[in-house]
Scaffold this motif. Structure first.
Motif, PDB file in Angstrom:
ATOM      1  N   PHE A   1      39.741  17.526   2.102  1.00 52.20           N
ATOM      2  CA  PHE A   1      39.825  16.095   2.385  1.00 52.20           C
ATOM      3  C   PHE A   1      38.459  15.434   2.547  1.00 52.20           C
ATOM      4  CE2 PHE A   1      43.860  17.889   3.748  1.00 52.20           C
ATOM      5  CZ  PHE A   1      44.759  17.011   3.175  1.00 52.20           C
ATOM      6  N   VAL A   2      37.398  16.232   2.666  1.00 53.28           N
ATOM      7  CA  VAL A   2      36.075  15.663   2.908  1.00 53.28           C
ATOM      8  C   VAL A   2      35.604  14.760   1.781  1.00 53.28           C
ATOM      9  CG1 VAL A   2      33.628  16.240   3.162  1.00 53.28           C
ATOM     10  CG2 VAL A   2      35.332  17.444   4.532  1.00 53.28           C
ATOM     11  N   PRO A   3      35.699  15.162   0.498  1.00 54.96           N
ATOM     12  CA  PRO A   3      35.203  14.268  -0.562  1.00 54.96           C
ATOM     13  C   PRO A   3      35.922  12.928  -0.613  1.00 54.96           C
ATOM     14  CG  PRO A   3      35.557  16.495  -1.408  1.00 54.96           C
ATOM     15  CD  PRO A   3      36.200  16.437  -0.049  1.00 54.96           C
ATOM     16  N   VAL A   4      37.166  12.886  -0.178  1.00 55.54           N
ATOM     17  CA  VAL A   4      37.968  11.670  -0.294  1.00 55.54           C
ATOM     18  C   VAL A   4      37.753  10.733   0.883  1.00 55.54           C
ATOM     19  CG1 VAL A   4      40.314  10.768  -0.523  1.00 55.54           C
ATOM     20  CG2 VAL A   4      39.688  12.929  -1.621  1.00 55.54           C
ATOM     21  N   TRP A   5      37.688  11.296   2.092  1.00 54.85           N
ATOM     22  CA  TRP A   5      37.761  10.443   3.271  1.00 54.85           C
ATOM     23  C   TRP A   5      36.471  10.323   4.074  1.00 54.85           C
ATOM     24  CZ3 TRP A   5      41.443   7.327   2.752  1.00 54.85           C
ATOM     25  CH2 TRP A   5      42.647   7.729   2.159  1.00 54.85           C
ATOM     26  N   LEU A   6      35.409  11.028   3.686  1.00 57.91           N
ATOM     27  CA  LEU A   6      34.132  10.869   4.379  1.00 57.91           C
ATOM     28  C   LEU A   6      33.149  10.141   3.467  1.00 57.91           C
ATOM     29  CD1 LEU A   6      33.507  14.176   6.341  1.00 57.91           C
ATOM     30  CD2 LEU A   6      34.762  12.125   7.015  1.00 57.91           C
ATOM     31  N   PRO A   7      32.560   9.036   3.939  1.00 56.69           N
ATOM     32  CA  PRO A   7      31.601   8.299   3.115  1.00 56.69           C
ATOM     33  C   PRO A   7      30.389   9.155   2.757  1.00 56.69           C
ATOM     34  CG  PRO A   7      32.319   6.980   4.992  1.00 56.69           C
ATOM     35  CD  PRO A   7      32.840   8.362   5.217  1.00 56.69           C
ATOM     36  N   ALA A   8      29.834   8.915   1.589  1.00 53.08           N
ATOM     37  CA  ALA A   8      28.672   9.677   1.126  1.00 53.08           C
ATOM     38  C   ALA A   8      27.444   9.333   1.956  1.00 53.08           C
ATOM     39  CB  ALA A   8      28.410   9.381  -0.351  1.00 53.08           C
ATOM     40  N   ASP A   9      26.487  10.255   2.005  1.00 55.00           N
ATOM     41  CA  ASP A   9      25.274  10.033   2.798  1.00 55.00           C
ATOM     42  C   ASP A   9      24.408   8.918   2.240  1.00 55.00           C
ATOM     43  OD1 ASP A   9      25.876  12.010   4.648  1.00 55.00           O
ATOM     44  OD2 ASP A   9      24.908  13.598   3.494  1.00 55.00           O
ATOM     45  N   ASN A  10      24.541   8.630   0.944  1.00 55.31           N
ATOM     46  CA  ASN A  10      23.717   7.566   0.373  1.00 55.31           C
ATOM     47  C   ASN A  10      24.181   6.169   0.771  1.00 55.31           C
ATOM     48  OD1 ASN A  10      25.988   7.201  -1.213  1.00 55.31           O
ATOM     49  ND2 ASN A  10      25.044   7.996  -3.102  1.00 55.31           N
ATOM     50  N   THR A  11      25.266   6.070   1.544  1.00 55.39           N
ATOM     51  CA  THR A  11      25.699   4.767   2.047  1.00 55.39           C
ATOM     52  C   THR A  11      25.049   4.436   3.386  1.00 55.39           C
ATOM     53  OG1 THR A  11      27.625   5.678   3.229  1.00 55.39           O
ATOM     54  CG2 THR A  11      27.932   5.062   0.911  1.00 55.39           C
ATOM     55  N   ARG A  12      24.258   5.365   3.922  1.00 53.53           N
ATOM     56  CA  ARG A  12      23.614   5.129   5.220  1.00 53.53           C
ATOM     57  C   ARG A  12      22.521   4.079   5.082  1.00 53.53           C
ATOM     58  NH1 ARG A  12      21.126  10.188   7.602  1.00 53.53           N
ATOM     59  NH2 ARG A  12      21.786   9.363   9.628  1.00 53.53           N
ATOM     60  N   GLU A  13      22.248   3.382   6.189  1.00 59.83           N
ATOM     61  CA  GLU A  13      21.186   2.383   6.178  1.00 59.83           C
ATOM     62  C   GLU A  13      19.823   3.032   6.027  1.00 59.83           C
ATOM     63  OE1 GLU A  13      21.605   0.082   9.724  1.00 59.83           O
ATOM     64  OE2 GLU A  13      23.023  -1.307   8.807  1.00 59.83           O
ATOM     65  N   SER A  14      19.578   4.083   6.835  1.00 56.43           N
ATOM     66  CA  SER A  14      18.294   4.781   6.771  1.00 56.43           C
ATOM     67  C   SER A  14      18.416   6.084   7.518  1.00 56.43           C
ATOM     68  CB  SER A  14      17.174   3.928   7.395  1.00 56.43           C
ATOM     69  OG  SER A  14      17.431   3.695   8.774  1.00 56.43           O
ATOM     70  N   ALA A  15      17.503   6.998   7.238  1.00 53.31           N
ATOM     71  CA  ALA A  15      17.453   8.258   7.966  1.00 53.31           C
ATOM     72  C   ALA A  15      16.740   8.044   9.283  1.00 53.31           C
ATOM     73  CB  ALA A  15      16.739   9.328   7.142  1.00 53.31           C
ATOM     74  N   ALA A  16      16.975   8.960  10.223  1.00 52.23           N
ATOM     75  CA  ALA A  16      16.361   8.849  11.554  1.00 52.23           C
ATOM     76  C   ALA A  16      14.993   9.497  11.543  1.00 52.23           C
ATOM     77  CB  ALA A  16      17.259   9.514  12.599  1.00 52.23           C
ATOM     78  N   GLY A  17      13.987   8.668  11.561  1.00 48.51           N
ATOM     79  CA  GLY A  17      12.636   9.199  11.660  1.00 48.51           C
ATOM     80  C   GLY A  17      12.078   9.581  10.300  1.00 48.51           C
ATOM     81  N   ASP A  18      10.771   9.566  10.204  1.00 44.71           N
ATOM     82  CA  ASP A  18      10.119   9.863   8.939  1.00 44.71           C
ATOM     83  C   ASP A  18       9.302  11.148   9.001  1.00 44.71           C
ATOM     84  OD1 ASP A  18      11.070   7.457   7.814  1.00 44.71           O
ATOM     85  OD2 ASP A  18       9.441   6.340   8.766  1.00 44.71           O
ATOM     86  N   SER A  19       9.258  11.799  10.152  1.00 47.09           N
ATOM     87  CA  SER A  19       8.393  12.957  10.317  1.00 47.09           C
ATOM     88  C   SER A  19       9.105  14.266  10.052  1.00 47.09           C
ATOM     89  CB  SER A  19       7.810  12.963  11.739  1.00 47.09           C
ATOM     90  OG  SER A  19       8.842  12.974  12.703  1.00 47.09           O
ATOM     91  N   GLY A  20      10.376  14.229   9.681  1.00 43.97           N
ATOM     92  CA  GLY A  20      11.106  15.448   9.387  1.00 43.97           C
ATOM     93  C   GLY A  20      11.522  16.186  10.645  1.00 43.97           C
ATOM     94  N   LEU A  21      11.955  17.415  10.433  1.00 43.48           N
ATOM     95  CA  LEU A  21      12.440  18.222  11.539  1.00 43.48           C
ATOM     96  C   LEU A  21      11.293  18.700  12.417  1.00 43.48           C
ATOM     97  CD1 LEU A  21      15.152  20.462   9.852  1.00 43.48           C
ATOM     98  CD2 LEU A  21      15.528  18.640  11.501  1.00 43.48           C
ATOM     99  N   ASP A  22      11.533  18.715  13.705  1.00 40.71           N
ATOM    100  CA  ASP A  22      10.560  19.254  14.657  1.00 40.71           C
ATOM    101  C   ASP A  22      10.846  20.748  14.805  1.00 40.71           C
ATOM    102  OD1 ASP A  22       8.816  19.799  16.710  1.00 40.71           O
ATOM    103  OD2 ASP A  22      10.039  18.818  18.252  1.00 40.71           O
ATOM    104  N   ILE A  23      10.359  21.544  13.849  1.00 40.24           N
ATOM    105  CA  ILE A  23      10.633  22.976  13.841  1.00 40.24           C
ATOM    106  C   ILE A  23      10.072  23.668  15.087  1.00 40.24           C
ATOM    107  CG2 ILE A  23      10.333  25.143  12.585  1.00 40.24           C
ATOM    108  CD1 ILE A  23      12.223  23.187  11.253  1.00 40.24           C
ATOM    109  N   PRO A  24       8.819  23.398  15.488  1.00 39.78           N
ATOM    110  CA  PRO A  24       8.313  24.034  16.718  1.00 39.78           C
ATOM    111  C   PRO A  24       9.166  23.688  17.943  1.00 39.78           C
ATOM    112  CG  PRO A  24       6.503  23.118  15.455  1.00 39.78           C
ATOM    113  CD  PRO A  24       7.753  22.618  14.812  1.00 39.78           C
ATOM    114  N   GLY A  25       9.600  22.446  18.042  1.00 43.47           N
ATOM    115  CA  GLY A  25      10.441  22.052  19.166  1.00 43.47           C
ATOM    116  C   GLY A  25      11.759  22.792  19.168  1.00 43.47           C
ATOM    117  N   MET A  26      12.363  22.930  17.976  1.00 45.92           N
ATOM    118  CA  MET A  26      13.611  23.694  17.877  1.00 45.92           C
ATOM    119  C   MET A  26      13.417  25.142  18.303  1.00 45.92           C
ATOM    120  SD  MET A  26      15.453  22.468  14.346  1.00 45.92           S
ATOM    121  CE  MET A  26      16.204  20.845  14.180  1.00 45.92           C
ATOM    122  N   ALA A  27      12.309  25.745  17.865  1.00 41.05           N
ATOM    123  CA  ALA A  27      12.047  27.151  18.189  1.00 41.05           C
ATOM    124  C   ALA A  27      11.870  27.355  19.688  1.00 41.05           C
ATOM    125  CB  ALA A  27      10.803  27.620  17.425  1.00 41.05           C
TER     126      ALA A  27
END
Length: 475
Positions: free
Chosen positions: A205-231
């Protein structure tokens, strides 16, 4: 332009379908449409509680001790506690639909492991993979709802939010029931295998009922993932949780590891622009931080009953795994009634206060239970905890959604699930040293007084939280 219009109409259809599903205006088609957005988030709590009635049968079938079997609980908890905010952050940055689909695929793979490797290591590996996969759905769904509501310029779809809570609520409550039936009728491996067909159906049901990611206004942040913080966050949380999971193991060296990791996390979080854990936001957002603390307290009390009382039912009261699971239906009934009531209200302070207070009579009923207690008494005892589950699930999610920054919705909602997992792990760490083999009446009475203290603490925290008065209205 045409694609955007189609996506908007699709979202409108989804919104209306879930609203119909929750208000019971239709009986067949809308519940099917609900499978895409609300089905995935239900898998993690489903697996969290389904294992409760299977620990004893799995230990017996694989020849391991009860203390080792508890790692089937711990493995999923540790992975989920770390992965949910991580998956949420990834969804914030790269898009929730991608993360949602990836999680479902992992669940399908993890569910098949015990089918080809029917051993304790196989079961543990399955739980870890399932924990990683199910951690993706809830923060992704919350991010998707927030993104699309802002893009369409519509009020946040409250029925869809309620649907997320109710689906998780129901599966949490019926998990022990289904788990008991699977173990009794098909064998312990089906506790894991059942995830594969369920995830496959949701994925359809995901392809039918979940909007595609390209419909988003913008991504959160421009610096990418905080890998050190996650670790560093992973090191801190895993060290702390491993210590609490086995207090008798002498793993005291994990305490300084966790403390040092916490210090590094704070230092790093204050240096980078887009940290994995936004400490500045948490310090300045008291409503959100107190919600996390409230969830840890109340869910610790809940899981003391789910795991401790279920084990006592089998060891001391003489109930089979499937009968112990069926007794949990009382929790389901109470929780559904409470969720139905709160779904029609914009207030959160009253229901959250009731959720905390309900732990107190639940604890008192536990304090006087014994192996000869009647079935009616046991059903009432378990049912009272459904009040905590029903009111708390819907309203705590509401507070998180209203309080969290929209560009950090995934990581914030993931942290709320981490708070639940911490509560479950703390409960498991308490049950270990308290319960003997087998569990006795005195053991469950000890748990009762701990639940009572948690109920009092949760009530005090809730009634003194002035921010709850302003929460619960639509954006």
């Amino acid at each position: 332009m045409a694609r955007d219009l189609a996506r908007q109409l699709q979202w409108d259809e989804l919104y209306n379908s879930v609203n119909e599903c929750l208000t019971l205006r239709h009986r067949l088609r809308p519940p099917v449409r609900c499978a895409g957005p609300v089905g995935g988030p239900a898998l993690n709590p489903f697996n969290t509680t389904m294992i409760a009635v299977a620990l004893v049968p799995i230990a017996q079938a694989t020849g391991v001790s009860a203390s080792l079997a508890i790692w089937l609980v711990a493995g999923l908890y540790i992975v989920s506690a770390v992965a949910q905010p991580a998956m949420g952050r990834i969804a914030d940055i790269f898009g929730p639909k991608k993360v949602y689909v990836t999680g479902l695929l992992l669940v399908m793979v993890g569910g098949l492991v015990p089918a080809v490797w029917a051993s304790f290591p196989g079961a543990l590996l399955s739980r870890i993979i399932i924990g990683l996969g199910t951690s993706a759905a809830y923060p992704s769904a919350m991010t998707l709802i927030s993104d699309q509501a802002r893009r369409l310029g519509r009020p946040t779809p409250r029925p869809l939010l309620t649907g997320l809570s109710v689906s998780s609520l129901v599966t949490t409550a019926v998990g022990p029931v289904i788990g008991g039936l699977l173990v009794h009728q098909l064998g312990w491996q089906w506790i894991f295998i059942v995830n594969t067909p369920v995830a496959a159906v949701i994925l359809l049901f995901v392809p039918v009922w979940l909007p595609a990611d390209n419909t988003r206004e913008s991504a959160a942040g421009d610096s990418g993932l905080d890998i050190p913080g996650m670790a560093v966050f992973t090191v801190m949380l895993v060290s702390a949780l491993l210590f609490f999971l086995d207090l008798d193991a002498g793993l005291n060296w994990l305490i300084p590891v966790a403390v040092v990791a916490l210090g590094v996390l704070v230092w790093w979080g204050l240096r980078v622009d887009s940290p994995f854990i936004d400490l500045r936001m948490l310090v300045g957002n008291g409503a959100l931080t107190r919600t996390y603390l409230r969830m840890i307290i109340t869910y610790t009390g809940m899981y003391l009953m789910v795991y401790g009382f279920t084990q006592w039912l089998q060891d001391a009261a003489g109930y089979s795994a499937d009968h112990a699971g069926l007794i949990q239906l009382s929790t389901t009934a109470f929780a559904l009634v409470c969720s139905w009531i709160v779904a029609r209200s914009t207030s959160v302070r009253g229901p959250l206060t009731a959720a905390a207070i309900a732990l107190i009579p639940g604890a008192l009923l536990m304090a006087f239970v014994d192996a000869g207690s009647t079935l009616i008494y046991l059903l009432l005892l378990v049912g009272v905890f459904g009040i905590t589950q029903g009111f708390g699930s819907v309203c705590n999610q509401e507070v998180v959604y209203r309080s969290a920054p929209k560009e950090q919705m995934g990581s914030a909602s993931g942290l709320s699930r981490t708070a639940i997992q911490i509560g479950a792990i703390v409960a498991s760490s308490i049950i270990g040293p308290v319960f003997g083999e087998p569990a006795t009446d005195a053991d469950v009475h000890t748990l009762a007084w701990i639940v009572l203290a948690l109920g009092l603490a949760g009530t005090l925290l809730t009634v003194t939280d002035k921010a709850l008065k302003a929460t619960g209205t639509d954006d």
